[in-house]
Motif scaffolding. Structure first.
Motif, PDB file in Angstrom:
ATOM      1  N   GLU A   1      32.399  42.111  44.748  1.00 31.59           N
ATOM      2  CA  GLU A   1      33.215  40.900  44.697  1.00 31.59           C
ATOM      3  C   GLU A   1      32.595  39.883  43.729  1.00 31.59           C
TER       4      GLU A   1
ATOM      5  N   GLU B   1      24.756  37.864  54.124  1.00 36.17           N
ATOM      6  CA  GLU B   1      24.872  37.820  52.662  1.00 36.17           C
ATOM      7  C   GLU B   1      26.165  37.082  52.326  1.00 36.17           C
ATOM      8  N   THR B   2      26.156  36.222  51.320  1.00 28.45           N
ATOM      9  CA  THR B   2      27.345  35.411  51.057  1.00 28.45           C
ATOM     10  C   THR B   2      28.514  36.206  50.492  1.00 28.45           C
ATOM     11  N   MET B   3      28.198  37.189  49.658  1.00 29.11           N
ATOM     12  CA  MET B   3      29.272  37.917  48.978  1.00 29.11           C
ATOM     13  C   MET B   3      28.905  39.373  48.766  1.00 29.11           C
ATOM     14  N   MET B   4      29.910  40.227  48.790  1.00 31.15           N
ATOM     15  CA  MET B   4      29.652  41.638  48.472  1.00 31.15           C
ATOM     16  C   MET B   4      29.343  41.726  46.978  1.00 31.15           C
TER      17      MET B   4
ATOM     18  N   GLU C   1      32.946  41.052  40.100  1.00 29.05           N
ATOM     19  CA  GLU C   1      34.301  40.919  39.561  1.00 29.05           C
ATOM     20  C   GLU C   1      34.594  39.467  39.174  1.00 29.05           C
ATOM     21  N   ILE C   2      34.169  38.536  40.039  1.00 31.85           N
ATOM     22  CA  ILE C   2      34.424  37.111  39.764  1.00 31.85           C
ATOM     23  C   ILE C   2      33.675  36.688  38.494  1.00 31.85           C
TER      24      ILE C   2
ATOM     25  N   ASP D   1      39.094  21.646  48.080  1.00 29.98           N
ATOM     26  CA  ASP D   1      39.084  23.114  48.167  1.00 29.98           C
ATOM     27  C   ASP D   1      37.661  23.643  48.331  1.00 29.98           C
TER      28      ASP D   1
ATOM     29  N   PHE E   1      32.913  29.825  42.579  1.00 31.66           N
ATOM     30  CA  PHE E   1      34.061  29.572  43.449  1.00 31.66           C
ATOM     31  C   PHE E   1      35.353  29.853  42.677  1.00 31.66           C
ATOM     32  N   ILE E   2      36.127  30.822  43.164  1.00 31.25           N
ATOM     33  CA  ILE E   2      37.309  31.247  42.390  1.00 31.25           C
ATOM     34  C   ILE E   2      38.376  30.165  42.252  1.00 31.25           C
ATOM     35  N   LYS E   3      38.423  29.246  43.217  1.00 35.88           N
ATOM     36  CA  LYS E   3      39.455  28.206  43.105  1.00 35.88           C
ATOM     37  C   LYS E   3      38.921  26.950  42.417  1.00 35.88           C
TER      38      LYS E   3
ATOM     39  N   PHE F   1      35.971  25.862  51.252  1.00 35.12           N
ATOM     40  CA  PHE F   1      35.179  27.057  50.924  1.00 35.12           C
ATOM     41  C   PHE F   1      33.817  26.975  51.639  1.00 35.12           C
TER      42      PHE F   1
END
Lengths: 404, 104
Positions: free
Chosen positions: A108, A102-105, A111-112, A68, A55-57, A72
């Motif tokens: 993406e 799918e939850t995320m590309m 990169e995270i 947050d 989770f980016i935040k 999310f």
């Protein structure tokens, strides 16, 4: 029935993490919560699908789902994924709808994770490199006399560059991994974030063990005690933080106060060693007193004796204050020519233009400035400030300090 | 994400910005993207959340005050410019392709 498993995963091991949870679910163990360890509850074996995302935040201080994270999780819930647990930046979801997207590309997610791991590895490298650099600069420039006769300082000079090299190797290996993953992404392949099997973790543990072992071998017990104490306090505190899961803000406060608490422990220990030093001062008499070579009218009113010993030699620093006169002297002793050479170089900087008095001292080199002498024998160097000395007084000083 | 990186939009980015030409709650964007692309493009929740955060950071979208608990967003003037630019780019690409491929 509950089962606690103490397993650690890094952000770049999230696929293995999800697979592990799926394997456990297939055996009937379902993740219930994540405290100090992963808590599983016994149930029916199930073919579950988990997604472990970063989770980016999120922050490293998150011990439970924060507001947050809950926001999310709403996105995931709308897409058919239920939030099971969240800790640090990890969010664990379980598929609750067959048509869940799918939850995320891939790009993406990569990169995270890449960014997180880069920050971690580069941060560790920078820390080890800065400590190594400052300690070596200190050793090679202004603090040689002090550092060379302290075993714990010499060990740090050896250990931290090795740690910095390990961290650098890990950072380079991370760059290689990034380039390998980018190639995969360009080819439209999926990236599997597996458990890292590098030697770095073991090498770091080995070096930390070596550090303690060297300190024990060199009888630096107080430093060992400080390190062990700090580690134990750190482990216990992290256990309680994980166990009771305070809010992010409270956890931040803990992390702010933990180093302060550790500082207090260090100060207490250091004070302990100071008192030990003071006791040693009482026991250790100065090897040379003013009355040994001069008639003294008043008594000794202040006395400081500091002795340091390392594998490279030893030093004695004496400061003696009498009613009407003060003397001080530093006596260095080392079997290593490069050490005495360096000490001479450092000390003689203050004797520019001083008279050569090596004959009077029967020394390899001797410099006499008003009220001070710097004398060098094969493995000893004496710096004494006690006014001008007569030949007879020099003989007594040499005899007392065993200077030949 | 630097604004320069947003000069060429990816397919999900293009549809997310298009969905935000009208005020839309973050969670509902996934469904709206599906609708706009006639079911061809699916944006995962993780991707959507990360993109919204970056778009907001780059002032391409902004949050709209709402009474509800859920966050609502809308595209900004800057965002509209980027979207329009991307549309023009795609149009030119289609027109160029038409000369050679249109008759096939």
């Amino acid at each position: 029935m509950l089962k606690v498993v103490y397993k650690q995963f890094a952000y770049n091991e999230c696929s293995d993490f999800a697979d592990y949870l799926e394997q456990m679910a297939a055996k009937g163990w379902h993740l219930k919560e994540w405290k100090a360890g992963l808590v599983f509850e016994k149930g029916e074996p199930e073919k579950a699908e988990y997604a472990v995302d970063v989770f980016i935040k999120g922050t490293e201080y998150d011990t439970r789902p924060e507001p947050d994270t809950k926001e999310f999780a709403e996105y995931y819930e709308a897409a058919g994924w239920k939030l099971i647990e969240a800790k640090r930046k990890f969010c664990i979801f379980k598929k609750c709808r067959a048509d869940a997207a799918e939850t995320m590309m891939e790009e993406e997610r990569f990169e995270i994770i890449r960014k997180e791991m880069y920050q971690l590895y580069s941060g560790q490298f920078m820390l080890a490199a800065v400590i190594s650099l400052t300690r070596w600069v200190q050793f090679l420039t202004f603090d040689f006399q002090d550092e060379v006769f302290r075993n714990e300082a010499l060990i740090i000079l050896m250990i931290f560059p090795i740690l910095a090299m390990i961290c650098l190797a890990r950072l380079i290996s991370h760059f290689k991994w990034v380039s390998h993953c980018r190639k995969k992404l360009r080819n439209g392949e999926k990236i599997y974030y597996r458990k890292q099997r590098g030697w770095y973790r073991w090498a770091t543990i080995l070096i930390a063990g070596l550090w303690i072992l060297l300190l024990i071998m060199m009888k630096e017990y107080s430093t060992v005690a400080i390190l062990v104490c700090m580690t134990v306090i750190g482990v216990v505190m992290s256990y309680f933080i994980d166990r009771f899961r305070p809010s992010q803000s409270l956890n931040r406060i803990f992390h702010l106060f933990l180093p302060m608490f550790l500082m207090v422990v260090i100060i207490v220990f250091t004070t302990g060693s100071f008192s030990k030093e003071q006791k040693a001062e009482k026991i250790m008499e100065p090897p040379l007193l003013l009355e040994d070579y001069k008639k003294v009218d008043g008594g000794l009113i202040e006395k400081t004796v500091k002795q340091k010993t390392s594998i490279l030699g030893n030093s004695v620093h004496c400061y003696l204050k009498y009613d009407d006169e003060t003397i001080f002297y530093d006596l260095y002793e080392s079997e290593y020519t490069w050490v005495t050479e360096r000490l001479w170089e450092e000390e003689s900087k203050f004797f520019k233009g001083a008279a050569d008095c090596s004959e009077s001292w029967e020394a390899r080199e001797a410099l006499g400035a008003p009220a001070m002498y710097l004398v060098r024998y094969d493995n000893k160097i004496l710096l004494i400030a006690s006014g001008k000395l007569t030949q007879e007084q020099i003989e007594i000083v040499r005899d007392k300090l065993n200077l030949q | 994400m630097a604004r320069e990186q947003l000069q060429t939009l990816t397919e999900p980015m293009y549809y997310i910005l298009m969905a935000l030409l009208e005020e839309c709650c973050g969670v509902d964007i996934m469904e709206k993207v599906k609708e706009l692309s006639h079911g061809r493009v699916t944006v995962g929740p993780g991707t959507l959340y990360a993109m919204l955060a970056r778009f907001e950071e780059s002032s391409i979208i902004r949050r709209v005050p709402s009474d509800g608990r859920r966050k609502t967003y809308i595209i900004t003037e800057e965002g509209k410019k980027i979207l329009q630019k991307e549309y023009e780019r795609l149009k030119v690409m289609v027109e160029d392709g038409n000369q050679f491929l249109g008759e096939i």
